[in-house]
Enzyme design. Structure first.
Site, short mmCIF file in Angstrom:
data_model
loop_
_atom_site.label_atom_id
_atom_site.label_comp_id
_atom_site.label_asym_id
_atom_site.label_seq_id
_atom_site.Cartn_x
_atom_site.Cartn_y
_atom_site.Cartn_z
N GLY A 113 -9.72 -2.25 -13.28
CA GLY A 113 -9.31 -1.77 -11.65
C GLY A 113 -8.72 0.04 -11.50
O GLY A 113 -8.79 -0.24 -12.19
N THR B 49 1.85 -6.53 -8.48
CA THR B 49 2.48 -7.72 -7.85
C THR B 49 1.70 -8.63 -9.58
O THR B 49 1.51 -9.51 -10.12
CB THR B 49 0.78 -8.53 -6.94
OG1 THR B 49 0.86 -7.33 -5.58
CG2 THR B 49 0.46 -9.75 -6.80
N THR C 33 0.75 -1.07 0.14
CA THR C 33 -0.14 -0.11 0.03
C THR C 33 1.22 1.14 0.08
O THR C 33 1.61 1.82 1.11
CB THR C 33 -1.18 0.25 1.74
OG1 THR C 33 -1.74 -1.07 1.36
CG2 THR C 33 -1.72 1.65 0.98
N ASP D 85 -6.86 1.11 -9.86
CA ASP D 85 -5.88 1.04 -9.84
C ASP D 85 -5.37 1.83 -11.78
O ASP D 85 -4.42 2.68 -12.27
CB ASP D 85 -4.27 0.29 -9.39
CG ASP D 85 -4.22 -1.03 -10.18
OD1 ASP D 85 -6.12 -1.03 -10.39
OD2 ASP D 85 -3.95 -2.08 -10.07
N THR E 266 23.40 -21.01 -11.02
CA THR E 266 22.67 -20.85 -10.86
C THR E 266 21.08 -20.05 -10.59
O THR E 266 20.39 -19.44 -11.75
CB THR E 266 21.85 -22.04 -10.12
OG1 THR E 266 22.14 -23.36 -9.58
CG2 THR E 266 20.33 -22.52 -9.68
N ASP F 102 2.47 -0.79 -15.77
CA ASP F 102 2.37 -0.92 -14.38
C ASP F 102 2.97 -2.16 -13.64
O ASP F 102 2.25 -3.17 -13.67
CB ASP F 102 0.88 -0.72 -13.80
CG ASP F 102 1.06 -0.40 -12.77
OD1 ASP F 102 2.00 -0.61 -11.49
OD2 ASP F 102 0.01 0.06 -11.44
#
EC number: 2.7.1.33
Length: 258
Positions: free
Chosen positions: A107, A132, A12, A109, A184, A129
């Protein structure tokens, strides 16, 4: 002063505007289980550290993609600031003509980002954007929100690789020294970073081809600078695009505004 709050799935972001200028900003973890009092104490700590007082805030606007958190946030605003916040959603003045099949699915956002990008950078536009989820939004030359694409975010993909492949470690998302990894960790970093660069370039190229236009490409989100450094397809990185959009929408919806 105006308090703007952008609730994402992972973080947030909060900011305080004074006379149209972003004076303060903070990032906290999004928690679906905090009460209005816990949010109030977090804000109290942030304000105290910055030399601010709750009484200086005379307006609040919130955008959220996490519905369960909204009740506690709204209660926090009324209890600690004595302000009924504006909530970004259907019925607000945004200036956007949304061409989605169901505009209510877009959404908050994505709407806020589009409003800010049009105001600051003109149109047509592609807004990317890196949150997530990684979202792509296309706005045409008539300020019409035409739609876009949604992909798993970089962090989600990295965590999926770690959690589903027994011998692969959790890694930092950063640029490796070589594209051809020699161990790796560097091989994973190469695949994740340059795989996402390829995704961005591929989706942007296909959107431009379908629209038959050459829009500016605006990127925001925590990992936008990392991706932009590896790709010529991103024109502008604006880390505070969402907060700027919230301030614009608040002003358009104030009592007495035209």
């Amino acid at each position: 002063m105006l308090l703007v709050i952008d609730v994402g799935n992972t973080n947030t972001v909060l900011g305080v505007y004074h006379d149209g200028k972003l004076e303060y900003h903070w990032r906290i973890e999004t928690s679906r289980h905090k009460t209005e009092d816990e949010f109030g104490m977090i804000l109290r700590s942030l304000f105290d550290h910055s030399g601010l007082m709750f009484e200086q805030i005379d307006g609040i606007i919130i955008s959220s993609v996490v519905p369960p958190i909204m009740f506690a946030l709204e209660r926090m605003c009324t209890k600690y600031f004595h302000i009924e916040p504006q909530i970004v959603g259907p019925g607000m003045k945004t200036g956007l003509n949304i061409k989605y099949d169901n505009p209510k699915e877009v959404g908050a956002d994505r709407i806020v980002n589009a409003v800010a990008a049009i105001h600051l950078y003109g149109n047509p536009l592609i807004v990317v954007d890196f949150g997530t989820a990684t979202t792509y939004c296309y706005i045409d030359e008539n300020k019409q929100y035409m739609g876009g694409a949604i992909a798993p975010g970089i962090t989600i993909s990295t965590e999926a690789l770690y959690s589903r492949a027994a011998k692969l470690p959790r890694i930092e998302i950063t640029r490796p020294d070589n594209i051809i990894g020699k161990n790796t960790v560097s091989a994973m970093q190469s695949g994740i970073l340059f795989g996402y660069v390829g995704q961005v370039e591929g989706i942007v190229k296909r959107m431009k081809w379908q629209a038959k236009q050459e829009p500016k490409v605006i990127a925001t989100g925590g990992l936008a600078p990392l991706i932009a450094n590896e790709s010529d397809c991103i024109d502008i990185v604006d880390p505070f695009l969402t907060l700027k959009g919230l301030e614009l929408i608040y002003e358009r919806n104030r009592v007495g505004s035209v």
